[in-house]
Write an enzyme that holds these catalytic residues in place. Structure first.
Site, mmCIF file in Angstrom:
data_model
loop_
_atom_site.group_PDB
_atom_site.id
_atom_site.type_symbol
_atom_site.label_atom_id
_atom_site.label_comp_id
_atom_site.label_asym_id
_atom_site.label_seq_id
_atom_site.Cartn_x
_atom_site.Cartn_y
_atom_site.Cartn_z
ATOM 1 N N GLY A 169 0.814 -1.207 0.000
ATOM 2 C CA GLY A 169 0.000 0.000 0.000
ATOM 3 C C GLY A 169 0.844 1.253 0.000
ATOM 4 N N ASN A 170 0.196 2.396 0.171
ATOM 5 C CA ASN A 170 0.930 3.664 0.255
ATOM 6 C C ASN A 170 0.263 4.555 1.305
ATOM 7 O OD1 ASN A 170 -1.073 5.522 -1.104
ATOM 8 N ND2 ASN A 170 -0.753 4.041 -2.759
ATOM 9 N N ARG A 171 0.841 5.720 1.540
ATOM 10 C CA ARG A 171 0.435 6.553 2.678
ATOM 11 C C ARG A 171 -0.735 7.491 2.391
ATOM 12 N NH1 ARG A 171 4.443 5.695 6.372
ATOM 13 N NH2 ARG A 171 6.487 5.213 5.471
ATOM 14 N N SER A 172 -1.386 7.339 1.263
ATOM 15 C CA SER A 172 -2.508 8.232 0.962
ATOM 16 C C SER A 172 -3.631 8.069 1.998
ATOM 17 C CB SER A 172 -3.049 7.919 -0.431
ATOM 18 O OG SER A 172 -4.266 8.585 -0.620
#
Ligand code: C5P
Length: 217
Positions: A29-32
């Protein structure tokens, strides 16, 4: 905002970072945080639009059609369904560039003999580019460009390559702009116009300013 200036307008917003499955319990995933997309969706709703929010993050509000998804492939599938009847698409989601080639059916076990574990990745489709390629002249498509260098140059390229009407570009290297914060500093790019440089403001105010811009075109 008392006036429902977007009444009858069908708006689709994507929000959050995609979660690309590795096995039943793990993902890449990512930090959005989804905050920019949430603000776009909420302000559109308040202005009377019919809003569909396609999101990887649970939305803490209602008054719109909320479709929860996880992966880029799922986001693409939903957008292919809704885009033909959409007036404005806002692609605020942070779509992962790559996904695991194989998704394991069972939880992957660690192996005592191996200290290195490799996950092979394959490119995700560019959702914005694929969807915007089918756009009619009455449909309006907005993309985001999160950059850490050469902001204008990279965002200009995205505007052309992705067939977007507008790119909202921000420098995510700045601590108060971009991922996981409540503020953003946007430069708006559109074909044949000078870039509009907006001051640092809350994501809600960015959304208000964007919809004001959209209504004034
Ligand atoms: O190419 P880049 O990821 O910087 O482009 C950002 C814009 O493109 C965002 O609007 C994002 O939602 C969209 N995008 C997409 N599909 C991808 C990658 C990005 O729709 N695979």
């Amino acid at each position: 905002f008392a006036e429902k200036k977007l009444k009858g307008v069908k708006v689709v917003v994507t929000a959050g970072g995609t979660k690309e499955a590795i096995d039943p319990v793990r993902f890449i995933g990512n930090r959005s945080s989804g905050k920019m997309g949430f603000a776009m969706a909420k302000i559109a709703r308040d202005l009377g639009a019919e809003v569909t929010l396609i999101t990887t993050v649970a939305a803490p509000f209602g008054g719109m059609n909320i479709i929860q998804i996880q992966t880029a492939d799922e986001m693409m599938k939903q957008l292919k369904d809704v885009f033909p009847t959409t007036d404005v698409l806002i692609m605020a989601a942070a779509v992962a560039d790559f996904k695991p080639v194989h998704v394991a059916d069972q939880k992957i076990k660690k192996n005592d003999d191996e200290d290195i574990f490799t996950i092979k990745l394959t490119k995700n489709p560019d959702i914005l580019q694929t969807i915007a390629a089918t756009k009619s002249k009455d449909q309006f498509v907005v993309g985001f460009a999160a950059e850490t260098q050469n902001l204008l140059e990279n965002a200009e390229k995205k505007l052309a390559k992705k067939n977007a009407d507008v790119i909202l570009a921000n420098n995510v290297a700045q601590v108060d702009a971009g991922f996981n914060v409540d503020t953003n500093k946007i430069t708006l790019l559109q074909k044949g116009h000078q870039p509009l440089v907006w001051p640092l403001m809350s994501k809600e105010d960015v959304a208000k300013k964007f919809w004001k811009f959209y209504l004034s075109k």
